[in-house]
Design a protein around this motif. Structure first.
Motif, short mmCIF file in Angstrom:
data_model
loop_
_atom_site.label_atom_id
_atom_site.label_comp_id
_atom_site.label_asym_id
_atom_site.label_seq_id
_atom_site.Cartn_x
_atom_site.Cartn_y
_atom_site.Cartn_z
N VAL A 1 0.84 -1.21 0.00
CA VAL A 1 0.00 0.00 0.00
C VAL A 1 0.87 1.25 0.00
O VAL A 1 0.62 2.20 -0.76
CB VAL A 1 -0.97 0.00 1.21
N LEU A 2 1.91 1.27 0.83
CA LEU A 2 2.80 2.43 0.88
C LEU A 2 3.55 2.62 -0.44
O LEU A 2 3.79 3.75 -0.88
CB LEU A 2 3.79 2.30 2.04
N ALA A 3 3.91 1.52 -1.09
CA ALA A 3 4.57 1.60 -2.40
C ALA A 3 3.63 2.20 -3.43
O ALA A 3 4.02 3.05 -4.25
CB ALA A 3 5.05 0.22 -2.84
N LEU A 4 2.36 1.79 -3.40
CA LEU A 4 1.37 2.32 -4.34
C LEU A 4 1.18 3.83 -4.13
O LEU A 4 1.18 4.61 -5.08
CB LEU A 4 0.04 1.59 -4.16
N VAL A 5 1.03 4.23 -2.88
CA VAL A 5 0.82 5.65 -2.57
C VAL A 5 2.00 6.49 -3.03
O VAL A 5 1.85 7.61 -3.52
CB VAL A 5 0.58 5.82 -1.04
N SER A 6 3.22 5.92 -2.91
CA SER A 6 4.43 6.69 -3.25
C SER A 6 4.70 6.74 -4.74
O SER A 6 5.51 7.55 -5.19
CB SER A 6 5.65 6.09 -2.54
N CYS A 7 4.01 5.90 -5.54
CA CYS A 7 4.36 5.82 -6.96
C CYS A 7 3.97 7.08 -7.74
O CYS A 7 4.44 7.28 -8.86
CB CYS A 7 3.80 4.56 -7.61
N ILE A 8 3.10 7.95 -7.18
CA ILE A 8 2.75 9.18 -7.89
C ILE A 8 3.52 10.39 -7.32
O ILE A 8 3.24 11.53 -7.67
CB ILE A 8 1.24 9.47 -7.87
N SER A 9 4.51 10.12 -6.46
CA SER A 9 5.34 11.20 -5.92
C SER A 9 6.04 11.92 -7.08
O SER A 9 6.43 11.27 -8.06
CB SER A 9 6.37 10.59 -4.97
N PRO A 10 6.19 13.26 -7.04
CA PRO A 10 5.99 14.17 -5.92
C PRO A 10 4.56 14.67 -5.74
O PRO A 10 4.32 15.57 -4.93
CB PRO A 10 6.91 15.35 -6.26
N LEU A 11 3.58 14.12 -6.49
CA LEU A 11 2.19 14.43 -6.20
C LEU A 11 1.81 13.78 -4.88
O LEU A 11 2.29 12.67 -4.57
CB LEU A 11 1.27 13.88 -7.29
N LYS A 12 0.96 14.43 -4.11
CA LYS A 12 0.48 13.83 -2.88
C LYS A 12 -0.78 13.02 -3.17
O LYS A 12 -1.68 13.49 -3.86
CB LYS A 12 0.15 14.91 -1.84
N TYR A 13 -0.82 11.80 -2.63
CA TYR A 13 -2.04 11.00 -2.71
C TYR A 13 -3.01 11.58 -1.69
O TYR A 13 -2.75 11.55 -0.48
CB TYR A 13 -1.73 9.53 -2.42
N CYS A 14 -4.12 12.13 -2.14
CA CYS A 14 -5.00 12.93 -1.27
C CYS A 14 -6.17 12.17 -0.67
O CYS A 14 -6.91 12.73 0.14
CB CYS A 14 -5.51 14.15 -2.04
N SER A 15 -6.38 10.92 -1.08
CA SER A 15 -7.47 10.13 -0.49
C SER A 15 -6.94 9.38 0.72
O SER A 15 -5.75 9.43 1.05
CB SER A 15 -8.04 9.16 -1.52
N ASP A 16 -7.83 8.64 1.36
CA ASP A 16 -7.44 7.83 2.51
C ASP A 16 -6.70 6.58 2.03
O ASP A 16 -6.95 6.07 0.93
CB ASP A 16 -8.69 7.44 3.31
N PHE A 17 -5.78 6.11 2.86
CA PHE A 17 -5.14 4.82 2.57
C PHE A 17 -4.85 4.13 3.90
O PHE A 17 -4.51 4.78 4.89
CB PHE A 17 -3.87 4.98 1.73
N ARG A 18 -5.03 2.83 3.93
CA ARG A 18 -4.82 2.05 5.14
C ARG A 18 -3.86 0.90 4.83
O ARG A 18 -4.26 -0.09 4.22
CB ARG A 18 -6.15 1.49 5.66
N PRO A 19 -2.61 1.02 5.25
CA PRO A 19 -1.63 -0.03 4.96
C PRO A 19 -2.03 -1.40 5.51
O PRO A 19 -1.70 -2.42 4.94
CB PRO A 19 -0.35 0.48 5.64
N TYR A 20 -2.77 -1.39 6.64
CA TYR A 20 -3.27 -2.64 7.20
C TYR A 20 -4.65 -2.34 7.78
O TYR A 20 -4.81 -1.45 8.62
CB TYR A 20 -2.32 -3.16 8.28
N PHE A 21 -5.66 -3.06 7.30
CA PHE A 21 -7.05 -2.78 7.64
C PHE A 21 -7.69 -4.08 8.11
O PHE A 21 -7.49 -5.13 7.50
CB PHE A 21 -7.77 -2.25 6.40
N THR A 22 -8.45 -4.03 9.22
CA THR A 22 -9.06 -5.25 9.76
C THR A 22 -10.57 -5.10 9.87
O THR A 22 -11.11 -3.99 9.78
CB THR A 22 -8.50 -5.59 11.16
N ILE A 23 -11.25 -6.20 10.12
CA ILE A 23 -12.71 -6.18 10.25
C ILE A 23 -13.13 -5.46 11.53
O ILE A 23 -14.29 -5.11 11.70
CB ILE A 23 -13.30 -7.60 10.22
N HIS A 24 -12.17 -5.24 12.44
CA HIS A 24 -12.49 -4.54 13.70
C HIS A 24 -12.29 -3.03 13.58
O HIS A 24 -12.56 -2.30 14.53
CB HIS A 24 -11.60 -5.07 14.83
#
Length: 608
Positions: free
Chosen positions: A309-332
């Motif tokens: 997830v962090l690699a994906l978010v960084s691939c458009i650098s130096p643009l900032k990814y402006c939506s939400d991202f959760r590197p690890y997301f659980t059902i809780h």
């Protein structure tokens, strides 16, 4: 078990951070931070008497440190929060508990490192270090703190232990921070977590004391950060750095005998290792991230999901990814229902998940990346294929990119050949990452330069700025007008890639990433107009002006000029220090030219 605050650590020299925090506590604007010699030492008790905690240095880097263990009756539970005064809401504690342990199906034996990101509870009071915007101001846009989110950096240990009822020792050491410095905090955890698990809370207390003595995280400065006998050398990037370069490498040639660890980056992940199973489709994934499309990464463990997830978010650098991202997301997670509902379209978010339940819950999402175990450097997994979403039934489905998305741009075969050649020649993963990062950077820059050029043309001419009128407004961004500029000054000037660039721009203009980018650029340009307006005022002969106007108009001018100075300070307008001083001199001269009774009133009028 609650930890006590450190005892007997003695007074500490006040640094620039202390000065800024003290000013913030006293409701005064912080003085310009000088990063040179430290002011006189100050006793800890005196600092506490003014309402300061001794953890101001610690707070610039971390919000707190948590130890999360497994209780047979309660399940995951926060055992320790340190420093003791750190504030976490019950909702935040619950999120930290569940996000600090891998899902049971992950089977993570031994030591595992990963990170997560979670929403800060609403209504929380802003902590002192959040007021220190001078450090945030000089960061690249993609490294600026997001006031609404915390990061959690985890070192999880699970080993067999027959002395425990459960049969396993399970515990996580978690660093909670506003800073997105993934590589840096993972390195810190590697230094302290293994020993902490072998020792006790006093070791953690000593490590936190070390962090409290660190210099402030000033961008552009080479920092030496000691922790438990190890000295780390880091440099936080600035917005003035040339994209794609690192400055710390130039410093490593010097003989630093006391340096134990030199970090070439504070935030970057191993890009090629993450993209390796899908590098044939890396350009398509770049488009999906650029456009803010809903994207799920299904991985076997939190390490793989968070890194990808962090690699994906960084691939458009130096643009900032402006939506939400959760590197690890659980059902809780507290946002689980919000993000998995079928009553509305999936939100613009990138989720990293490991629980098989998500294969069913998120099967209506349009783009899903299913990855296997990430291989160690030197081992290359089989390349996955693009598959139809209907074929994704469970998390046991074969690795692949499950989507019906048709890329706007033709695939760049050159980068594919270059990376494949590197694989055949067993080129190190670090070198492959450099190639891939440069490719993404050039692709993003080719895309964004025409937008930058067009937005710059929306700026009014400097000659249209009059000191006696409000600053002129920016021209409106007109999508069709922008599209017409692409024929002569489009990405074809800097990129060899062919395809439907126009279609890609049209889609991008409707995305959260465009909205975030344009808001930032509009704010910067509006502030530039305000700064030019201030400079125009300073060039005027204001004493000559007041001779031709009434006292009421003169008083009104003084109040407006004072408000201009307040605005320049509050919004940190890009004005030269000489301009501000010149304006202060003008204000003083105008006040002195007024009758004494008015002078007294205007001199008492604060710039608020």
């Amino acid at each position: 078990m609650a930890l006590r605050g450190p005892a007997g650590s003695g007074p500490r020299s006040r640094g620039p951070l202390d000065e800024a925090v003290a000013a913030a506590v006293e409701n005064e604007p912080p003085a310009v931070v000088a990063t040179g010699a430290a002011p006189e030492e100050e006793e800890e008790e005196e600092g506490r008497g003014r309402g300061l905690l001794r953890w101001d240095g610690f707070s610039a880097w971390l919000h707190c440190v948590c130890v999360v263990g497994f209780d047979l009756e309660l399940g995951q539970a926060v055992e320790v929060i340190y420093p003791q005064h750190s504030k976490l809401t019950d909702k935040e504690k619950t999120n930290i508990c569940y996000l600090s342990f891998p899902d049971s199906n992950s089977g993570c034996l031994g030591d595992t490192q990963f990170c997560f990101r979670f929403r800060q509870s609403s209504g929380r009071r802003m902590s002192l270090h959040c007021l220190l915007d001078q450090f945030d101001r000089d960061l690249p846009v993609y490294l600026k703190k997001d006031p609404a989110y915390f990061y959690g950096y985890v070192y999880f240990r699970q080993v067999r232990d027959k002395t425990l009822k459960r049969g396993y020792f399970q515990k996580s050491l978690v660093l909670i921070s506003k800073l997105p410095y993934t590589h840096f905090f993972h390195t810190v955890l590697k230094q302290i977590a293994p020993e902490y698990f072998e020792k006790n809370e006093s070791y953690l207390e000593a490590a936190c004391n070390d962090v409290d003595r660190w210099p402030a995280p000033v961008p552009g400065k080479t920092l030496h950060l000691p922790i438990m006998g190890v000295v780390m050398k880091v440099r936080i990037p600035t917005c003035h750095d040339k994209p794609g370069t690192t400055q710390i490498g130039q410093l490593t040639q010097q003989a630093d005998t006391h340096i134990s660890v030199i970090l070439p980056t504070v935030h970057e992940v191993d890009l090629f290792r993450c993209f390796c199973p899908v590098f044939l489709h890396s350009q398509m994934l770049w488009e999906l991230v650029l456009l803010g499309e809903p994207l799920v990464v299904m991985a076997p463990s939190p390490s793989e999901s968070s890194e990808t997830v962090l690699a994906l978010v960084s691939c458009i650098s130096p643009l900032k990814y402006c939506s939400d991202f959760r590197p690890y997301f659980t059902i809780h997670d507290s946002e689980f229902k919000e993000y998995t509902t079928r009553t509305q379209a999936p939100p613009s978010v990138i989720l990293g998940v490991t629980n098989p339940f998500f294969a069913k819950t998120l099967q209506h999402w349009p783009h899903i990346i299913r990855i296997g175990d990430l291989k160690p450097a030197g081992e290359i997994p089989k390349q996955v294929k693009v598959k139809k979403l209907k074929n994704l039934k469970t998390l046991d489905s074969k690795p692949g990119v499950y989507t019906s998305y048709k890329p706007y741009l033709n695939r760049d075969e050159e980068i594919v050949k270059q990376l494949q050649k590197g694989v055949q020649q067993k080129r190190p993963s670090e070198a492959q990452s450099v190639i891939l990062r440069r490719y993404f950077l050039e692709l993003t820059q080719s895309f964004i330069i025409p937008l930058e050029r067009y937005v710059a043309s929306l700026m009014p001419l400097q000659k249209s700025i009059s000191p006696w009128k409000s600053p002129p407004q920016l021209r409106q961004f007109l999508p069709e007008e922008f599209m017409k500029t692409l024929e002569k000054t489009g990405p074809q000037l800097t990129s060899r890639i062919k395809g439907d660039w126009i279609g890609l721009y049209r889609h991008f203009l409707k995305s959260p990433n465009f909205d975030g980018w344009f808001r930032t650029r509009r704010k910067e340009m509006t502030q530039k107009l305000e700064a030019l307006h201030l400079e125009a005022l300073c060039k005027e002969d204001l004493l000559l002006w007041i001779q031709k106007h009434t006292e009421v108009e003169t008083v009104d001018l003084v109040l407006k000029l004072k408000n201009k100075l307040v605005q320049a300070d509050r919004e940190r307008l890009p004005v030269k220090p000489d301009t501000v001083e010149e304006l202060r001199t003008h204000i003083d001269a105008i006040i002195l030219a007024l009758p004494e009774d008015l002078q007294g009133i205007l001199l008492k009028t604060g710039m608020t």
